[in-house]
Design an enzyme around this catalytic site. Structure first.
Site, short mmCIF file in Angstrom:
data_model
loop_
_atom_site.label_atom_id
_atom_site.label_comp_id
_atom_site.label_asym_id
_atom_site.label_seq_id
_atom_site.Cartn_x
_atom_site.Cartn_y
_atom_site.Cartn_z
N PHE A 95 11.05 36.27 32.63
CA PHE A 95 9.98 36.77 31.76
C PHE A 95 10.30 36.68 30.27
O PHE A 95 9.88 37.55 29.48
CB PHE A 95 9.63 38.23 32.13
CG PHE A 95 9.56 38.47 33.61
CD1 PHE A 95 8.62 37.81 34.38
CD2 PHE A 95 10.46 39.31 34.25
CE1 PHE A 95 8.57 37.99 35.76
CE2 PHE A 95 10.42 39.50 35.62
CZ PHE A 95 9.47 38.84 36.37
N CYS A 96 11.07 35.67 29.88
CA CYS A 96 11.46 35.53 28.46
C CYS A 96 12.11 36.81 27.95
O CYS A 96 11.87 37.22 26.80
CB CYS A 96 10.28 35.12 27.58
SG CYS A 96 9.64 33.49 27.99
N ALA A 97 12.87 37.45 28.82
CA ALA A 97 13.63 38.66 28.44
C ALA A 97 14.99 38.54 29.13
O ALA A 97 15.37 39.41 29.92
CB ALA A 97 12.89 39.91 28.85
N CYS A 134 11.84 28.79 30.00
CA CYS A 134 11.67 30.24 30.05
C CYS A 134 11.03 30.64 31.36
O CYS A 134 11.42 31.60 32.00
CB CYS A 134 10.80 30.68 28.89
SG CYS A 134 11.07 32.35 28.38
#
Ligand code: PLP
Length: 467
Positions: free
Chosen positions: A385-387, A464
């Protein structure tokens, strides 16, 4: 499944484009699309699409066009700016700068922080609110096991080192958990820092006001706020923005240009070089108006009902684990706030938006997402989740997780279908085979056609999404 027999049904709050869209399944049947991926990109509100259909015939150049359509488009752009500012409770002297999205808005802010000023950010952020600061060499703070301890750590860090800006998310795109932005604003201001809130997930799901919260800057994206037409905003204090170099050097950002020097504009124009996205701005403004008619309480109650329904259903499947940023604040499987003292819960904004991430023991997250889509017509997100720092901290760096997210167009039927599909998987297994191709799971010999207007199926995967 019988688990839903007595639970009250929740209908959509507002009509969205694409509701009930039939999508093909690998079995040859079709099903209405259950869009549980609002946190990535939400569908357009029907009111937004209708507004754009009305505006499109008048679309023309803005600001300097003498033609009638140019005057209409200019009015539309500037009235949209005011409308968005009002929706976000902007102060009299705040600027509303149109950007491409939240990523663009936060990168703009990063280059407006006064020279030498340091920024404090947490390791739980989406990359959009992490990389602009990491690249500047700013200070990252590890979130502690509980929210309360994290707030104390933020306070200590700000007290120890002079800081220009605290940059935090308003709601996590991984777990949906809200951060107490009013309290964080108080802490930041007590130590002479400003606060910027990444409202990409917050603004579509909760009412947020710059004036009431004391927050200095908000950044958000239209495509997550039911207006997927390529516009975002940075809203907040004008002084840093007016003193910084133009975000995009070009036409519209200037008052006068000579061959050796330029007199740059102030206000939003300074950072909006090039032709503005009038229709994107109009779409975002119309979405704000429409959300305002629903009201914050109804918005929160709708998502909370769906979230509790989903959490209650997931809690009945022992193979499923739900993610939480604060492992010391163990999530209640029914979705009830972890702080039983109401005053404390309210003070900490101990609540979540319609985002729930989870893992299924024995199954790769990407495999489950492919299964849900192929056999049940359910759209979810999987991965990190781009985290990456947060998901790594939760011990899921290798496989990631599955994220279900919803909003104003979602219904209890969508949630029930997800629970039913997971229950079916864990009871009977899949009906199709899946293979890993270029890092993504997909059905073997996927028979589902892509409609002609879209062209052939794309094999491109962003790093990502994959990771
Ligand atoms: N911040 C959060 C919390 C997000 O969830 C996202 C997108 O998922 C972003 C920032 C970046 O938004 P955008 O891709 O629209 O720039």
């Amino acid at each position: 499944m019988t688990v839903f027999a007595t639970a009250e049904c929740t209908d959509a709050l507002l009509p969205v484009v694409g509701a009930g869209l039939p999508v093909p399944l690998v079995t040859g049947a079709s099903a209405p699309y259950a869009n549980l991926d609002y946190a990535a990109s939400a569908p357009a509100l029907r009111a937004v699409a209708e507004h754009l259909a009305t505006a499109l015939p008048y679309y023309a150049s803005v600001h300097r066009g003498a033609g009638y359509a140019s005057q209409v488009s200019t009015a539309l752009l500037e009235n949209s700016r005011s409308c968005i500012g009002r929706f976000l409770g902007a102060r009299e002297d705040d600027l509303v700068v149109f950007t491409r999205n939240t990523t663009d808005a936060l990168n703009l802010l990063a280059h407006c922080v006064p020279r030498g000023g340091s920024v404090l950010y947490l390791d739980i952020e989406h990359h959009a609110n992490l990389l602009p600061w990491q690249r500047r060499g700013d200070v990252v703070l590890e979130a502690a096991p509980t929210l309360r301890e994290t707030l104390a750590d933020v306070e200590a860090a700000l007290a120890a080192t002079p800081t220009a800006l605290l940059a935090v998310t308003g709601a996590s795109n991984v777990t949906g958990q809200l951060l107490p932005i009013r309290k964080l604003a108080e802490i930041a201001h007590r130590h002479g820092a400003r606060i910027a809130v990444d409202a990409a997930q917050l603004a579509p799901h909760r009412r947020v006001s710059l004036t009431e919260s004391g927050v200095d800057y908000l950044a958000l994206s239209g495509h997550k706020l039911y207006a997927p037409y390529g516009t975002g905003v940075l809203v907040g204090r004008g002084d840093w923005l007016d003193a910084a170099p133009a975000h995009l050097a070009g036409g519209g950002a200037v008052r006068e240009v000579g061959t050796t020097g330029t007199d740059w504009a102030t206000g939003p124009a300074r950072h909006e070089g090039g032709t503005p996205n009038v229709l994107g701005a109009a779409a975002l403004a119309r979405a704000c108006e429409e959300l305002a008619t629903v009201g914050g309480e109804a918005l929160a109650a709708h998502e909370s009902a769906l979230r509790q329904r989903l959490l209650a259903g997931l809690a009945r499947l022992p193979e499923i684990s739900v993610l939480s940023i604060w492992p010391g604040d163990a999530p209640d499987p029914t979705g009830a706030p972890v702080h039983s003292d109401k005053a404390e819960a309210a003070e900490l904004e101990d609540d979540s938006i319609g985002v729930v991430s989870f893992t299924v023991a024995g199954y790769h997250a990407g495999w489950v997402a492919a299964y849900l889509s192929a056999e049940h017509g359910i759209g979810v997100r999987d991965g990190r989740f781009c985290a990456h720092p947060l998901v790594g901290k939760l011990g899921l760096a290798a496989d990631g997780a599955i994220r279900a997210s919803f909003g104003v167009g979602s219904t209890s039927a969508d949630v029930d279908r997800l629970i039913g599909a997971l229950h079916g998987l864990l009871t009977n297994g899949p009906a199709w085979e899946y293979e890993l191709v270029d890092g993504r799971y997909r059905p073997v010999a996927d028979p589902r056609p892509i409609p002609d207007f879209a062209g052939p199926r794309s094999a491109v995967t962003s790093p990502c999404q994959a990771g």
